[in-house]
Write a protein that holds these residues in place. Structure first.
Motif, short mmCIF file in Angstrom:
data_model
loop_
_atom_site.label_atom_id
_atom_site.label_comp_id
_atom_site.label_asym_id
_atom_site.label_seq_id
_atom_site.Cartn_x
_atom_site.Cartn_y
_atom_site.Cartn_z
N GLU A 100 -9.99 3.57 -3.74
CA GLU A 100 -9.91 2.32 -4.50
C GLU A 100 -11.18 2.14 -5.30
O GLU A 100 -12.27 2.50 -4.85
CB GLU A 100 -9.69 1.13 -3.55
N GLN A 102 0.83 -1.20 0.00
CA GLN A 102 0.00 0.00 0.00
C GLN A 102 0.87 1.26 0.00
O GLN A 102 0.62 2.20 -0.75
CB GLN A 102 -0.91 -0.01 1.24
N PRO A 145 -8.95 -4.01 -10.27
CA PRO A 145 -8.84 -3.11 -9.11
C PRO A 145 -7.77 -2.05 -9.34
O PRO A 145 -6.69 -2.33 -9.86
CB PRO A 145 -8.44 -4.05 -7.97
N TYR A 146 -8.09 -0.84 -8.96
CA TYR A 146 -7.18 0.29 -9.11
C TYR A 146 -7.10 1.05 -7.79
O TYR A 146 -8.09 1.14 -7.04
CB TYR A 146 -7.66 1.26 -10.18
N LEU A 147 -5.92 1.59 -7.50
CA LEU A 147 -5.76 2.62 -6.48
C LEU A 147 -5.64 3.94 -7.21
O LEU A 147 -4.69 4.14 -7.99
CB LEU A 147 -4.52 2.37 -5.61
N THR A 158 -3.90 -2.84 -9.22
CA THR A 158 -3.40 -3.59 -8.07
C THR A 158 -3.77 -5.07 -8.13
O THR A 158 -3.69 -5.76 -7.12
CB THR A 158 -3.98 -2.99 -6.77
N ARG A 165 2.45 1.68 -3.43
CA ARG A 165 1.50 2.21 -4.41
C ARG A 165 1.31 3.71 -4.20
O ARG A 165 1.23 4.48 -5.16
CB ARG A 165 0.17 1.48 -4.30
#
Length: 632
Positions: free
Chosen positions: A251, A40, A258-260, A283, A43
């Motif tokens: 998110e 995390q 899935p994206y941040l 992600t 990212r």
């Protein structure tokens, strides 16, 4: 029986070995959490880097646009043809210059901001796109340039299209002949360049449509942009209320992945919002890696936990059983068991050492218990002697006080005897004298009998004692003292007051001490009130006077032995102390209170005897039936 020695330390080692699997699982769980946290953080750092790159790209292109605009504005051919408003020549010159420059558009305007020529070499795949006659006086950067401000920044270069633009003045023969504008569009090429530099995807949303996007395939649809807006707004609401940062991380699932994402408003040179810029990183790979780690830890935990339980139970039994025996023995002692009984010693390890130490402690406690019992018996005897001494002191004080009471009837008897000896009286008068002598003798006999009864030591154990009758007897004995001269006693008695478990002599001593204290506190006379009643399984009586009371700073000393506020020679200072000890021994309590308007009040509460009750009494000797009693 041969005993084997296995130390607790050895068993603990085995237990730790059995719990190793659990420890490994815990470490794996910690590793999973740390890894997830690190991913995390990584990212977020990548998004920070992408944001810095995006800002650097905009700043860099702004500086490039300014430099290119100044170069073109200083070109003599452009100066000359801008002054003449030669559109064809400007088209040719800008076209040739565009071959050497990487800008998305080059433009020359007149002094009023109307485009004379604009070339867009990169907007189409072949040739140039030319624009003429478009006004720029509404452009924020143009207006700021006219006002002498910074000539570069973000603005709309055409409706709905955000650009990085810069202006430069064209001067010809000392006057402004026009302006050069150089710009770069924020389009898909800008987004693709960001992706190639940072590995992150970029979406520029303007009024519900994608102005630029680096996502593979088609530009994001309206519903995808709405999902981005909703997720960003929800994340902004969930932040701390005092957070002022306009940048929001959130998110989202975009196109099944899935994206941040990090979203922020993109503002122009005039402060207006040009759109929202989203920078995101997929992600999915990280989530798949974390999922595999989680499944592996689940398998390890599923195997380790049952084994840890089995080994733990098996290894703890030899430790727990001896300890339980010691605990049971302690509980038996707490319930009054024999201190001499011992815990069996079956092992030579630390539990055996504990059992032997406990047995040694039990023997030592038994010896101390015997010594304490002997000390308690000695203390009881000393306390009884103190109480008896206080009783004798009170008896002496009573005897001294009633001496004058006996003196009066003795004088009367002496006078009657002298008259009888002379023999000069008649038979009727002689009979009257003899009757008076008999009355005075009975009065003296009653006082002496009360004193003798009070002086005898208490015999027998506690038994139900009629509290009202005993207090009346104490009042009758005390009222013969000279201190009761001018004192009136009022009684408020509940005839159904329960009996108390005590020795009658002890209750007599409490009553006499309290009555004497009350009377001696009022040398000039006054009123003593006696209240007796039952309350919540107890018998309660209060003795109150109208004397000066006790000063506040002496209240904590009134029950100390030999403490007195009376004048020297009056009292021994033992009365209240003895009362306190007798009442405490009986399981009751005595409380002091100042009476409103002055005076002292002592309230004694004693436990009622089982199935306590009493029959009504007709009153006390020497007392009136209206609830009052006066001293002699």
């Amino acid at each position: 029986m041969r005993t084997r020695f296995f130390s607790i330390q050895f068993r603990l080692v085995l237990a730790f070995c059995a719990l190793a699997v659990f420890t490994i699982s815990t470490c794996l769980a910690a590793y999973y959490w740390i890894t997830a946290r690190e991913m995390q953080t990584r990212r977020e750092r990548e998004l920070d880097t992408a944001a810095h790159v995006q800002s650097a790209m905009i700043d860099g292109r702004t500086e490039r646009a300014r430099l290119m605009a100044r170069i073109l504005a200083s070109d003599p051919d452009i100066e000359r043809h801008a002054a003449r408003r030669s559109v064809t020549e400007l088209d040719f010159i800008l076209g040739s210059r565009a071959l050497d420059m990487t800008a998305d558009f080059l433009a020359v305007t007149d002094a009023d901001g109307v485009i004379l020529s604009q070339v867009e070499p990169a907007s189409v795949g072949r040739g140039f796109q030319l624009r003429h006659g478009d006004p720029l006086f509404l452009d924020a950067l143009f207006r700021r340039t006219l006002a002498g401000g910074s000539p570069g920044g973000l603005a709309f270069c055409r409706p709905g299209v955000a650009c990085i633009s810069a202006f430069a003045r064209i001067r010809h023969q000392g006057r402004v002949a026009g302006f050069v504008r150089v710009g770069f569009m924020l389009d898909d090429r800008f987004a693709d360049e960001m992706r190639s530099l940072t590995g992150t995807d970029v979406i520029l949303e303007r009024e519900g449509r994608a102005a630029a996007s680096s996502l593979p395939g088609e530009a994001p649809a309206t519903n995808e942009l709405q999902s981005l807006q909703s997720a960003m707004a929800r994340a902004a609401r969930e932040r701390a209320p005092d957070t002022q940062d306009p940048v929001v991380d959130f998110e989202i699932i975009l196109r099944g992945k899935p994206y941040l994402m990090r979203g922020a408003a993109l503002t122009g040179a005039d402060g207006r919002e040009l759109g929202r810029l989203y920078i995101g990183r997929e992600t999915a790979d990280e989530q798949r890696a974390l999922g595999k780690a989680l499944r592996a830890m689940g398998v390890i935990a599923a195997v380790a936990l049952p084994l840890s339980v089995l080994f733990g139970v098996g290894l703890s039994v030899p430790i727990v059983r001896p300890l339980r025996q010691v605990v049971n023995r302690i509980q038996d002692i707490a319930r009054g068991g024999d201190l001499r009984a011992e815990v069996p010693v079956r092992r030579l390890d630390e539990t055996g050492l504990l059992a032997r130490a406990f047995n040694d402690m039990s023997r030592a406690l038994d010896e101390r218990d015997k010594a304490l019992r002997a000390s308690a018996e000695e203390l009881r005897i000393n306390q009884e002697q103190l109480i008896q001494s206080g009783k004798l002191a009170a008896l002496g004080e009573l005897a001294a006080g009633v001496a004058h009471e006996i003196g009066n009837p003795l004088s009367a008897i002496s006078g009657y005897a002298q008259m009888l000896r002379k023999g000069k009286i008649g038979d009727d008068e002689r009979l009257e004298f003899l009757i008076e002598i008999e009355k005075e003798t009975e009065f003296i006999e009653r006082i002496i009998s009360d004193l003798l009864d009070f002086s005898r030591p208490a015999t027998g154990g506690p038994h139900p004692v009629d509290l009202v009758e005993t207090l009346d007897a104490a009042l009758k004995t005390a009222s013969a003292h000279k201190a009761f001269k001018g004192v009136t006693v009022t009684r408020e008695v509940d005839e159904n007051t329960p009996a108390v478990m005590a020795n009658r002599k002890e209750i007599l001593q409490i009553g006499i001490n309290l009555f004497m204290n009350a009377a001696q506190s009022m040398p000039a006379g006054g009123e003593i009130s006696l209240t007796v009643t039952g309350m919540n399984g107890s018998a309660v009586f209060t003795v109150a006077d109208r004397g000066p009371g006790v000063p506040d700073h002496l209240l904590d000393k009134i029950f100390d032995p030999f403490f007195t506020t009376k004048p020297t020679g009056v009292g021994t200072g033992l009365g209240l102390s003895i009362c306190y000890r007798i009442i405490e021994k009986l399981g009751g309590r005595i409380e002091y209170a100042q009476r409103p308007g002055g005076g002292a009040s002592f309230t004694v509460t004693l436990p009622a005897a089982p199935a306590a009750g009493r029959s009504q009494q007709e009153g006390i000797t020497g007392g009136s039936h209206d609830g009052t009693h006066s001293g002699h």
